[in-house]
Design an enzyme around this catalytic site. Sequence first.
Site, PDB file in Angstrom:
ATOM      1  N   CYS A 111       0.821  -1.225   0.000  1.00 63.13           N
ATOM      2  CA  CYS A 111       0.000   0.000   0.000  1.00 63.13           C
ATOM      3  C   CYS A 111       0.851   1.271   0.000  1.00 63.13           C
ATOM      4  O   CYS A 111       0.341   2.357  -0.256  1.00 63.13           O
ATOM      5  CB  CYS A 111      -0.947  -0.010   1.184  1.00 63.13           C
ATOM      6  SG  CYS A 111      -2.069  -1.411   1.109  1.00 63.13           S
ATOM      7  N   HIS A 252      -3.034   7.161   2.350  1.00 64.40           N
ATOM      8  CA  HIS A 252      -3.459   5.884   1.770  1.00 64.40           C
ATOM      9  C   HIS A 252      -4.840   5.565   2.342  1.00 64.40           C
ATOM     10  O   HIS A 252      -5.068   5.665   3.540  1.00 64.40           O
ATOM     11  CB  HIS A 252      -2.462   4.788   2.137  1.00 64.40           C
ATOM     12  CG  HIS A 252      -3.009   3.409   1.919  1.00 64.40           C
ATOM     13  ND1 HIS A 252      -3.592   3.026   0.729  1.00 64.40           N
ATOM     14  CD2 HIS A 252      -3.095   2.329   2.749  1.00 64.40           C
ATOM     15  CE1 HIS A 252      -3.985   1.771   0.830  1.00 64.40           C
ATOM     16  NE2 HIS A 252      -3.709   1.333   2.040  1.00 64.40           N
ATOM     17  N   ASN A 282     -10.061   0.101  -0.434  1.00 63.55           N
ATOM     18  CA  ASN A 282      -8.600   0.086  -0.313  1.00 63.55           C
ATOM     19  C   ASN A 282      -8.020  -0.496  -1.604  1.00 63.55           C
ATOM     20  O   ASN A 282      -8.164  -1.693  -1.861  1.00 63.55           O
ATOM     21  CB  ASN A 282      -8.207  -0.773   0.900  1.00 63.55           C
ATOM     22  CG  ASN A 282      -6.700  -0.852   1.102  1.00 63.55           C
ATOM     23  OD1 ASN A 282      -5.921  -0.485   0.212  1.00 63.55           O
ATOM     24  ND2 ASN A 282      -6.281  -1.347   2.258  1.00 63.55           N
TER      25      ASN A 282
HETATM   26  O1  UT7 Z   1      -3.820  -1.255   3.426  1.00 66.12           O
HETATM   27  C1  UT7 Z   1      -2.772  -1.298   4.350  1.00 66.12           C
HETATM   28  C2  UT7 Z   1      -2.772  -2.441   5.272  1.00 66.12           C
HETATM   29  N1  UT7 Z   1      -4.083  -2.774   5.794  1.00 66.12           N
HETATM   30  C3  UT7 Z   1      -4.689  -2.030   6.697  1.00 66.12           C
HETATM   31  O2  UT7 Z   1      -4.259  -0.975   7.083  1.00 66.12           O
HETATM   32  C4  UT7 Z   1      -5.942  -2.641   7.291  1.00 66.12           C
HETATM   33  C5  UT7 Z   1      -6.164  -2.120   8.653  1.00 66.12           C
HETATM   34  N2  UT7 Z   1      -7.195  -2.835   9.337  1.00 66.12           N
HETATM   35  C6  UT7 Z   1      -8.520  -2.535   9.237  1.00 66.12           C
HETATM   36  O3  UT7 Z   1      -8.903  -1.687   8.459  1.00 66.12           O
HETATM   37  C7  UT7 Z   1      -9.462  -3.227  10.181  1.00 66.12           C
HETATM   38  O4  UT7 Z   1      -8.720  -3.983  11.109  1.00 66.12           O
HETATM   39  C8  UT7 Z   1     -10.516  -4.157   9.482  1.00 66.12           C
HETATM   40  C9  UT7 Z   1     -11.525  -3.316   8.722  1.00 66.12           C
HETATM   41  C10 UT7 Z   1      -9.829  -5.120   8.528  1.00 66.12           C
HETATM   42  C11 UT7 Z   1     -11.269  -4.950  10.547  1.00 66.12           C
HETATM   43  O5  UT7 Z   1     -11.874  -4.063  11.470  1.00 66.12           O
HETATM   44  P1  UT7 Z   1     -11.653  -4.237  13.034  1.00 66.12           P
HETATM   45  O6  UT7 Z   1     -12.434  -3.185  13.666  1.00 66.12           O
HETATM   46  O7  UT7 Z   1     -10.183  -4.264  13.306  1.00 66.12           O
HETATM   47  O8  UT7 Z   1     -12.316  -5.644  13.303  1.00 66.12           O
HETATM   48  P2  UT7 Z   1     -11.705  -6.927  14.038  1.00 66.12           P
HETATM   49  O9  UT7 Z   1     -10.827  -7.693  13.113  1.00 66.12           O
HETATM   50  O10 UT7 Z   1     -11.157  -6.535  15.385  1.00 66.12           O
HETATM   51  O11 UT7 Z   1     -13.014  -7.776  14.285  1.00 66.12           O
HETATM   52  C12 UT7 Z   1     -14.063  -7.300  15.183  1.00 66.12           C
HETATM   53  C13 UT7 Z   1     -15.263  -8.209  15.035  1.00 66.12           C
HETATM   54  C14 UT7 Z   1     -14.933  -9.690  15.122  1.00 66.12           C
HETATM   55  O12 UT7 Z   1     -16.010 -10.341  15.745  1.00 66.12           O
HETATM   56  P3  UT7 Z   1     -15.959 -10.719  17.303  1.00 66.12           P
HETATM   57  O13 UT7 Z   1     -14.783 -11.617  17.465  1.00 66.12           O
HETATM   58  O14 UT7 Z   1     -15.800  -9.419  18.036  1.00 66.12           O
HETATM   59  O15 UT7 Z   1     -17.279 -11.371  17.539  1.00 66.12           O
HETATM   60  C15 UT7 Z   1     -14.872 -10.124  13.671  1.00 66.12           C
HETATM   61  O16 UT7 Z   1     -15.159 -11.502  13.520  1.00 66.12           O
HETATM   62  O17 UT7 Z   1     -15.854  -8.006  13.734  1.00 66.12           O
HETATM   63  C16 UT7 Z   1     -15.965  -9.276  13.075  1.00 66.12           C
HETATM   64  N3  UT7 Z   1     -15.816  -9.037  11.642  1.00 66.12           N
HETATM   65  C17 UT7 Z   1     -16.854  -8.775  10.845  1.00 66.12           C
HETATM   66  N4  UT7 Z   1     -18.169  -8.683  11.076  1.00 66.12           N
HETATM   67  C18 UT7 Z   1     -18.963  -8.386  10.026  1.00 66.12           C
HETATM   68  C19 UT7 Z   1     -14.665  -9.011  10.917  1.00 66.12           C
HETATM   69  N5  UT7 Z   1     -14.947  -8.742   9.628  1.00 66.12           N
HETATM   70  C20 UT7 Z   1     -16.302  -8.597   9.567  1.00 66.12           C
HETATM   71  C21 UT7 Z   1     -17.170  -8.294   8.505  1.00 66.12           C
HETATM   72  N6  UT7 Z   1     -18.493  -8.201   8.792  1.00 66.12           N
HETATM   73  N7  UT7 Z   1     -16.749  -8.088   7.249  1.00 66.12           N
END
Ligand code: UT7
Length: 325
Positions: A111, A252, A282
């Site tokens: 990225c 980004h 993204n």
């Molecule tokens: O591009 C450069 C490199 N990449 C990045 O910079 C990505 C940075 N990361 C992010 O943008 C975020 O971490 C994500 C958008 C990928 C994920 O968001 P988050 O707020 O960090 O979610 P999480 O992984 O902590 O998951 C929270 C909850 C989990 O459920 P439980 O365990 O709390 O019940 C996940 O299973 O959200 C759940 N979850 C979803 N729920 C509905 C994860 N993905 C989804 C989804 N829909 N698509």
Amino acid sequence: MNAKVIATGAYLPKKILTNFDLEKMVDTSDEWITQRTGIHIRHIAEDESASDLAAKAAFDILDNADVSASEIELIVLATVTPDMPLPATALFVQEKIGARNAFAFDINAACSGFMYALSVANAYIKAGMVKNALVIGSETLSKITDWTDRSTCVIFGDGAAGILLKATENEDEGILSMVLHSDGGYTDLMRVPAPGSRQPCSVEAIENRDIYIKMKGNETFKMAVRSIASVSKEALDLVGLGFSDVDWMVCHQANRRIIEGVAKRVDLDLDRAIITIDRHANTAAASIPLALDWAVKNGKIKEGDIVLLNSFGASLTWSAGVVRW
Ligand code: UT7
């Protein structure tokens, strides 16, 4: 010599995938995606490769600059989704646009790819080796996305965009500073494990879904805001500027919450941050130039503005640059 931005250009594939479409593919919701990422839609390349997208963006840049392809001396293309392992995708772009007098190569910094490519082109111009350069980011991330994995498939999109740089003797304009960082201690945070020399193409790689993006999103997220803020300060310090001097910040576009977090941390009004993640998602190396192109075409970024560019990517790369437009 300094490298001045002469024009921007972009291309987005026609097919649009909405959050509501994703609701039918994986266990997710428009509400979750909107709240956690800020994304509403993403563009998907169906029959197009990264070089197809990049060539169309290049034609737009050349049109906007009123420069012919034969005048281009260097093409630097940033991508993690090359047309094929070799030759470099930049060479396909060179051929498609007819830039017969250029030399061309690819950069992979995930990225941060556009920023790394920009720094390379800037260095060539500063060294007097070329008088101009096309710098393009192009991605077809949909082709390495696991469409059964809700933790990754909701955030990525496809697109291409870039800029034309031209040498100028005026040291007060163009790219004023660039700072790049990487840390190979975090290569497990985001990767596409195969195919590569460590794990060549195999049925096993496909069955294990190792040909798709694996990401520890939350761990990546936690490091992003702090890293982007600190590298941005480094880039501004180099030219004696502060965040209050910044007319526009172009991050980004990984997650709206990351952009909001950076703006808050450096005390920059969010109105001065260009945000396009809602409609582009993204797009890795394409995201900064897509945002730049949108901002220029919509009358936000204007000649003379101080523009702060910053990025964060796998695994890990981060960078910032200060440009007087
Ligand atoms: O591009 C450069 C490199 N990449 C990045 O910079 C990505 C940075 N990361 C992010 O943008 C975020 O971490 C994500 C958008 C990928 C994920 O968001 P988050 O707020 O960090 O979610 P999480 O992984 O902590 O998951 C929270 C909850 C989990 O459920 P439980 O365990 O709390 O019940 C996940 O299973 O959200 C759940 N979850 C979803 N729920 C509905 C994860 N993905 C989804 C989804 N829909 N698509």
